[in-house]
Each structure stands twice: as C-alpha cells, then as structure tokens.
Motif scaffolding. Structure first.
Motif, PDB file in Angstrom:
ATOM      1  N   THR A 140      55.923  41.644  42.937  1.00 32.23           N
ATOM      2  CA  THR A 140      55.754  40.417  42.162  1.00 32.23           C
ATOM      3  C   THR A 140      57.115  39.854  41.801  1.00 32.23           C
ATOM      4  N   GLN A 141      57.348  38.601  42.202  1.00 31.84           N
ATOM      5  CA  GLN A 141      58.566  37.897  41.852  1.00 31.84           C
ATOM      6  C   GLN A 141      58.225  36.725  40.934  1.00 31.84           C
ATOM      7  N   GLN A 142      59.221  35.959  40.561  1.00 28.85           N
ATOM      8  CA  GLN A 142      59.016  34.896  39.577  1.00 28.85           C
ATOM      9  C   GLN A 142      57.929  33.916  40.014  1.00 28.85           C
ATOM     10  N   ASP A 143      57.958  33.495  41.264  1.00 25.75           N
ATOM     11  CA  ASP A 143      56.993  32.496  41.704  1.00 25.75           C
ATOM     12  C   ASP A 143      56.164  32.952  42.897  1.00 25.75           C
ATOM     13  N   GLN A 182      52.137  31.975  47.109  1.00 26.45           N
ATOM     14  CA  GLN A 182      52.384  31.207  45.903  1.00 26.45           C
ATOM     15  C   GLN A 182      51.039  30.672  45.395  1.00 26.45           C
TER      16      GLN A 182
END
Length: 441
Positions: A68-71, A100
């Motif tokens: 999981t990344q920011q976006d 996304q």
C-alpha cells in the motif's frame, strides 16, 4: 483477498472465476488500464482486454504480496495459464497489478512484470524488434527508474530529438546486439538534480580508450547498450554532461547531439572545405542535411542542395542554400565536396557532382548500404571518400560554441509530446520531415 480493498479483491477474484463481466464491474466508466505499453480506456475496452489477454489464455493468479502506497495498492501475483505459444512466456511468471481507487471504484490499473512499487518514469520503449513494421513496436508507458552507476548522474529530460537511428533500432539493426526491453532516444537536453541545464553528449565507450572516441570499437550511443533518452529521466556518464548555454533554447539544444554533431564533423573535420568553396548537400529536409545547410551557410560556404519535392527544395533555400535542385539533377557546376547521408540512391549523383580532387563525405545509408563505385574514377580523378561517425566531445563543445556565436537556430519541423512520439517516428520513416522532429516532455 481480505487485505485489499473490496473493488480490487473483486477484480482479482474474477480472473480465477473466468468472468470478464465480474472483472469489469469494479471499474469506473472512464477507467484506464495499461498493460506493458498498451493503453485501454473505458469499461468496454478493458473488458475486451480481459477476454483476449486473460480468459483466452486460461489465466489464473495467486496473490503473493500486497503493498500500500499513498495513492496506490500494488498486488504482486503469480500468473499461470497458456501463454507460451502466443508470447513465449515461461510459466508461471510474476506480475504486479498497481491499482488506483476513486470513489470506491478502480479508475486506473497498471500491470507490469517489474515491481511497480519502486520509483517509475514514463518512457517510449520497445520490447521487441520488427523489421517489416517498425513503428508497431513502440510502446509508451511507465518503466522502472534505474539507480545511476558510479560515475553517472541522473538527468531530468526536457526535450529529445528523434533520429533515424531510432528507426534502425525498431527494425533490430545496431552496432551492438540489442537487449529488450529498451528505451529509445539517442540525444536530448534536461536538468541535473540541482537544476543546472545540460546537454547530453551521446557517444560512450571504454573509459580506458585514448584519443578520438569515435574510433573506439566499444563506442555506443544512448539506446544501444544503455537505455535511451526518451524518458522522464536518463542516467548519463558525468563525462557526457555539458552545461547548456543560456542563449540556447531547449528545442535547439535537444537536436545538437546526433544529427547536428554528425553534420559538424562532416563539414569541419572531414571535408577540408574553406569559406567560399562550393558544397552539395544530398537532401534538404532530413536532420543531417538541414543541419549541413545551416552550418555550411554560417561558415561561409556556397551551399547547393537537392530535394525530392518543391517544398523540400524551398526549405533548403530558406535554410541558406544558394540553389536547390531536383534529386539526381545534373548540376551546372562541379562542387568541391558532396555530403551524402543516403548511400545507394544518391551515391552516383554525388560522384558525378564533385570536381577532380573533390571530396565525398558519407555518414549514412538510409537509401541502401551497397554503393556503386567506378574505382577508376576514384583514382584517376583523385576523388576523396571520407567516412564520418558522430563527433568527439571536443567537437560537440565546438559545435555548441559555433551555434551560439553565429546565433544559429536549428530548424525544427515538428514538436510533439511524448504521447505523440509515434507520429514523429512515422513521419521520419515516411520521409515527411521538414527539419528535426523534437519530443517535448
């Protein structure tokens, strides 16, 4: 599946269920899917992709990891199926699905064989060659950023000049064996991390080679042994970085590394011409030929050129030629030197156009690499035939200084975005050039 957002779980589950309708349900109406260079927009196109790329190959997946990344949510999977016959892929294989989410729906999906959680960049690249339909191999999509090796620096690219060398690469031709995937682009301009504007000298080789680097047997340019410049970032040897003068515009700087450097070496180093003498440029609209006309005129030569159409001949006159002739037309006078970039289709005319004791300088064979030569004319008329390859780093610096001192503005026939790079390549392949073509990032 419980560790990923529900729309992603539904999408991935549908692959094993062999259901394209269930696969597409979690997507927004205007969703985008990018699968290694191919972009599909909208639910109908994505569903068709699912049926062709996955269901028709009996695809199944096993989830290995979720990042999981920011976006983004990136899911690493092991995919199996019947891919060998169509794609030559060894099964099973690893893929990364990078999602996304927007309003609890998937609005963007990037699928790559490389870890898309790493820093990436948009690039124009090939994953294979095709001699018969070279443009079909071009892909525009994210690629992983590579860390610069010791002694190299990362440059943020602003603009890139397109060259016929790129077409040869698409066809699978090169001085060195090509390894795919490979980012295209041989030259360019950009900025260093701290913002310094720079030009890229394209010729690389052995650090132990002494003398004229164009004679190094290991010499190569961007997109041969290393990734090319048609990307948001490129790694460059520190030696190949030249600070861009403030007088030089971005588009002008982008085209100096290949065609303009080749033209400068042909004219200044190889031809032996002096101001006031007469030169013939075979062609008037290609990268090297248009550069030769502009450089020759600025250096005080009497420049003659040829062109296959009235528009091309008019361009030659606009760039500084004294006279322009139809391709193959007999000249009213013999010239001191002829500059030939096409090879077989223009060679006889070049031979017939030079004075006794004159010089022919060649740097290419776009129109055929096997040339007809009456050797008796070569020795009886003492015609000098000079081959020329690119230019040295010092010649590159001299070229930049000359362009700035003479206020030369390299003729740019077309500027396109990275997404339109294929348009530029196709015009070049079809001979529809009117000077250099530049991709602006």
């Amino acid at each position: 599946m419980s560790i990923v957002p529900e729309p992603i779980a539904a999408c991935l589950t549908a692959i094993n269920q062999k259901s394209s309708s269930a696969f597409i349900t979690p997507f927004t109406q205007d969703a985008i899917l990018i699968d290694e260079g191919r972009t599909d927009k909208g639910r109908d196109a994505i569903q068709a992709w699912c049926e062709k790329a996955l269901l028709s190959h009996n695809a199944t997946i096993k989830i290995q990891q979720t990042i999981t990344q920011q976006d983004r949510t990136i899911v690493k999977v092991i995919m199996d199926g019947d891919f060998v016959e169509d794609y030559g892929i060894t099964e099973p294989f690893t893929l990364y699905f990078s999602f996304q989410i927007k309003d609890n729906k998937i609005h963007h999906l990037l699928i790559t064989p490389w870890d898309s959680s790493r820093p990436s960049m948009k690039a124009v690249y090939l994953d294979r060659a095709n001699a018969n339909d070279p443009i079909s191999t071009v892909k525009i999509a994210p690629r992983p950023q590579q860390d610069p090796p010791e002694g190299w620096v990362r440059v943020k690219i602003q603009a890139v000049g397109l060259n016929y060398h790129d077409i040869f690469t698409m066809k699978g031709h090169g001085m060195h064996p090509l390894t795919f995937p490979l980012i295209l682009g041989c030259e360019g301009t950009g900025t260093l991390a701290e913002g310094t504007p720079v030009l890229l000298y394209p010729c690389m080789g052995s650090p132990d080679f002494k003398g004229d680097e164009t004679l190094d047997r290991t010499r190569n340019v961007f997109s041969e042994l290393t990734n090319g410049t048609l990307a948001e970032y490129v790694n460059v040897p520190e030696r190949n970085i030249v600070v861009r003068p403030k007088e030089l515009e971005v588009e002008s700087a982008a085209v100096l590394g290949i065609a303009w450097l080749a033209a400068y070496r042909m004219l200044v180093t190889k031809s032996g011409l002096r101001a006031g003498q007469t030169m013939l440029v075979q062609g008037s609209s290609g990268g090297v030929s248009s550069a030769l006309i502009q450089l020759g005129a600025a250096a005080g030569m009497r420049v003659l050129c040829t062109g296959r159409t009235a528009a091309k001949r008019e361009l030659g006159l606009k760039l500084g030629a004294e006279k322009a002739f139809e391709a193959g037309q007999e000249l009213p006078e013999k010239v001191d030197a002829a500059f030939d970039t096409s090879g077989e289709v223009t060679w006889e005319h070049s031979m017939n156009s030079v004075k006794t004791g004159g010089t022919i300088v060649t740097c290419g064979g776009h129109g055929g690499r096997t040339i007809p030569v009456d050797v008796s004319r070569v020795f009886v008329e003492q015609i000098n035939i000079r081959g020329s390859y690119l230019g040295t780093l010092q010649e590159f610096r001299y070229l930049i200084d000359f362009v700035v001192a003479k206020s030369i503005k390299p003729h740019i026939g077309l500027v396109v975005s990275m997404d339109e790079a294929e348009v530029g390549f196709r015009k070049m392949l079809n001979g529809e050039t009117a000077g250099k073509i530049v991709v602006r990032m």
